[in-house]
Design a protein around this motif. Structure first.
Motif, PDB file in Angstrom:
ATOM      1  N   LEU A  93      33.147 -10.799  20.558  1.00 32.60           N
ATOM      2  CA  LEU A  93      33.476  -9.578  21.284  1.00 32.60           C
ATOM      3  C   LEU A  93      34.162  -9.916  22.607  1.00 32.60           C
ATOM      4  O   LEU A  93      33.908 -10.949  23.207  1.00 32.60           O
ATOM      5  CB  LEU A  93      32.214  -8.768  21.586  1.00 32.60           C
ATOM      6  N   ILE A  94      35.031  -8.999  23.034  1.00 29.49           N
ATOM      7  CA  ILE A  94      35.557  -9.042  24.390  1.00 29.49           C
ATOM      8  C   ILE A  94      35.101  -7.776  25.095  1.00 29.49           C
ATOM      9  O   ILE A  94      34.813  -6.759  24.448  1.00 29.49           O
ATOM     10  CB  ILE A  94      37.094  -9.136  24.427  1.00 29.49           C
ATOM     11  N   GLN A  95      35.018  -7.838  26.408  1.00 29.29           N
ATOM     12  CA  GLN A  95      34.627  -6.666  27.177  1.00 29.29           C
ATOM     13  C   GLN A  95      35.848  -6.090  27.858  1.00 29.29           C
ATOM     14  O   GLN A  95      36.664  -6.821  28.436  1.00 29.29           O
ATOM     15  CB  GLN A  95      33.584  -7.026  28.221  1.00 29.29           C
ATOM     16  N   TYR A  96      35.987  -4.765  27.790  1.00 29.08           N
ATOM     17  CA  TYR A  96      37.053  -4.056  28.480  1.00 29.08           C
ATOM     18  C   TYR A  96      36.468  -2.759  29.019  1.00 29.08           C
ATOM     19  O   TYR A  96      35.981  -1.925  28.237  1.00 29.08           O
ATOM     20  CB  TYR A  96      38.231  -3.777  27.535  1.00 29.08           C
ATOM     21  N   LYS A  97      36.458  -2.598  30.323  1.00 27.60           N
ATOM     22  CA  LYS A  97      35.928  -1.403  31.003  1.00 27.60           C
ATOM     23  C   LYS A  97      34.531  -1.037  30.509  1.00 27.60           C
ATOM     24  O   LYS A  97      34.281   0.086  30.081  1.00 27.60           O
ATOM     25  CB  LYS A  97      36.880  -0.229  30.858  1.00 27.60           C
ATOM     26  N   LYS A  98      33.624  -1.957  30.524  1.00 27.49           N
ATOM     27  CA  LYS A  98      32.209  -1.772  30.183  1.00 27.49           C
ATOM     28  C   LYS A  98      31.962  -1.401  28.728  1.00 27.49           C
ATOM     29  O   LYS A  98      30.907  -0.892  28.382  1.00 27.49           O
ATOM     30  CB  LYS A  98      31.541  -0.753  31.110  1.00 27.49           C
ATOM     31  N   ASN A  99      32.938  -1.630  27.852  1.00 26.87           N
ATOM     32  CA  ASN A  99      32.764  -1.459  26.411  1.00 26.87           C
ATOM     33  C   ASN A  99      33.155  -2.764  25.730  1.00 26.87           C
ATOM     34  O   ASN A  99      33.795  -3.618  26.324  1.00 26.87           O
ATOM     35  CB  ASN A  99      33.621  -0.302  25.891  1.00 26.87           C
ATOM     36  N   PHE A 100      32.773  -2.901  24.467  1.00 26.18           N
ATOM     37  CA  PHE A 100      32.963  -4.153  23.751  1.00 26.18           C
ATOM     38  C   PHE A 100      33.760  -3.922  22.475  1.00 26.18           C
ATOM     39  O   PHE A 100      33.509  -2.973  21.739  1.00 26.18           O
ATOM     40  CB  PHE A 100      31.604  -4.778  23.416  1.00 26.18           C
ATOM     41  N   TYR A 101      34.719  -4.825  22.223  1.00 24.81           N
ATOM     42  CA  TYR A 101      35.619  -4.715  21.077  1.00 24.81           C
ATOM     43  C   TYR A 101      35.621  -6.048  20.331  1.00 24.81           C
ATOM     44  O   TYR A 101      35.666  -7.104  20.942  1.00 24.81           O
ATOM     45  CB  TYR A 101      37.027  -4.366  21.556  1.00 24.81           C
ATOM     46  N   SER A 102      35.590  -5.993  19.004  1.00 27.92           N
ATOM     47  CA  SER A 102      35.470  -7.215  18.203  1.00 27.92           C
ATOM     48  C   SER A 102      36.828  -7.841  17.904  1.00 27.92           C
ATOM     49  O   SER A 102      37.856  -7.162  17.885  1.00 27.92           O
ATOM     50  CB  SER A 102      34.744  -6.915  16.890  1.00 27.92           C
ATOM     51  N   VAL A 103      36.775  -9.151  17.680  1.00 26.91           N
ATOM     52  CA  VAL A 103      37.932  -9.921  17.233  1.00 26.91           C
ATOM     53  C   VAL A 103      37.468 -10.835  16.100  1.00 26.91           C
ATOM     54  O   VAL A 103      36.265 -11.071  15.959  1.00 26.91           O
ATOM     55  CB  VAL A 103      38.564 -10.756  18.368  1.00 26.91           C
ATOM     56  N   PRO A 104      38.365 -11.359  15.286  1.00 29.81           N
ATOM     57  CA  PRO A 104      37.959 -12.277  14.223  1.00 29.81           C
ATOM     58  C   PRO A 104      37.268 -13.525  14.799  1.00 29.81           C
ATOM     59  O   PRO A 104      37.592 -13.987  15.895  1.00 29.81           O
ATOM     60  CB  PRO A 104      39.278 -12.647  13.542  1.00 29.81           C
ATOM     61  N   TYR A 105      36.340 -14.077  14.050  1.00 34.85           N
ATOM     62  CA  TYR A 105      35.500 -15.182  14.520  1.00 34.85           C
ATOM     63  C   TYR A 105      36.298 -16.441  14.861  1.00 34.85           C
ATOM     64  O   TYR A 105      35.854 -17.267  15.647  1.00 34.85           O
ATOM     65  CB  TYR A 105      34.409 -15.506  13.497  1.00 34.85           C
ATOM     66  N   GLN A 106      37.480 -16.601  14.299  1.00 37.40           N
ATOM     67  CA  GLN A 106      38.296 -17.793  14.556  1.00 37.40           C
ATOM     68  C   GLN A 106      38.704 -17.909  16.025  1.00 37.40           C
ATOM     69  O   GLN A 106      39.097 -18.975  16.476  1.00 37.40           O
ATOM     70  CB  GLN A 106      39.583 -17.779  13.717  1.00 37.40           C
TER      71      GLN A 106
ATOM     72  N   ASP B 141      37.067   6.847  29.303  1.00 32.86           N
ATOM     73  CA  ASP B 141      36.567   6.212  30.527  1.00 32.86           C
ATOM     74  C   ASP B 141      35.110   6.553  30.827  1.00 32.86           C
ATOM     75  O   ASP B 141      34.414   5.778  31.470  1.00 32.86           O
ATOM     76  CB  ASP B 141      37.435   6.599  31.723  1.00 32.86           C
ATOM     77  N   ASN B 142      34.641   7.711  30.380  1.00 29.03           N
ATOM     78  CA  ASN B 142      33.258   8.100  30.684  1.00 29.03           C
ATOM     79  C   ASN B 142      32.239   7.478  29.726  1.00 29.03           C
ATOM     80  O   ASN B 142      31.036   7.641  29.922  1.00 29.03           O
ATOM     81  CB  ASN B 142      33.115   9.617  30.675  1.00 29.03           C
ATOM     82  N   VAL B 143      32.666   6.748  28.715  1.00 20.03           N
ATOM     83  CA  VAL B 143      31.777   6.099  27.755  1.00 20.03           C
ATOM     84  C   VAL B 143      31.577   4.656  28.196  1.00 20.03           C
ATOM     85  O   VAL B 143      32.531   3.952  28.522  1.00 20.03           O
ATOM     86  CB  VAL B 143      32.373   6.143  26.328  1.00 20.03           C
TER      87      VAL B 143
END
Length: 72
Positions: free
Chosen positions: A19-32, A64-66
């Motif tokens: 995962l990466i964090q962007y504005k207090k939320n998390f988004y997945s990327v491939p494990y590689q 932004d509010n999430v």
């Protein structure tokens, strides 16, 4: 065609949980890409993640509010 303002963030490190964090939320990327630095392109509705200029993931962007939500 409407004009869209884009925000770029460079050099985000991919965490061990894919995962990466962007504005207090998390988004997945491939494990590689764990441990690698990626660039993030945030538009009005989508967030795209790039590694060396190649798009590796795209997610709907949380408003932004999430906070502390996950997109996998």
């Amino acid at each position: 065609m409407r004009y869209e303002i884009i925000e770029w963030t460079y050099g985000r490190k991919v965490n061990f949980n894919c995962l990466i964090q962007y504005k207090k939320n998390f988004y997945s990327v491939p494990y590689q890409y764990v441990g690698k630095s990626v660039d993030v392109k945030a538009g009005i509705e989508t967030l795209s993640i790039f590694y060396k200029g190649k798009r590796i993931a795209t997610h709907p962007l949380f408003p932004d509010n999430v906070q502390y939500k996950y997109s996998t």
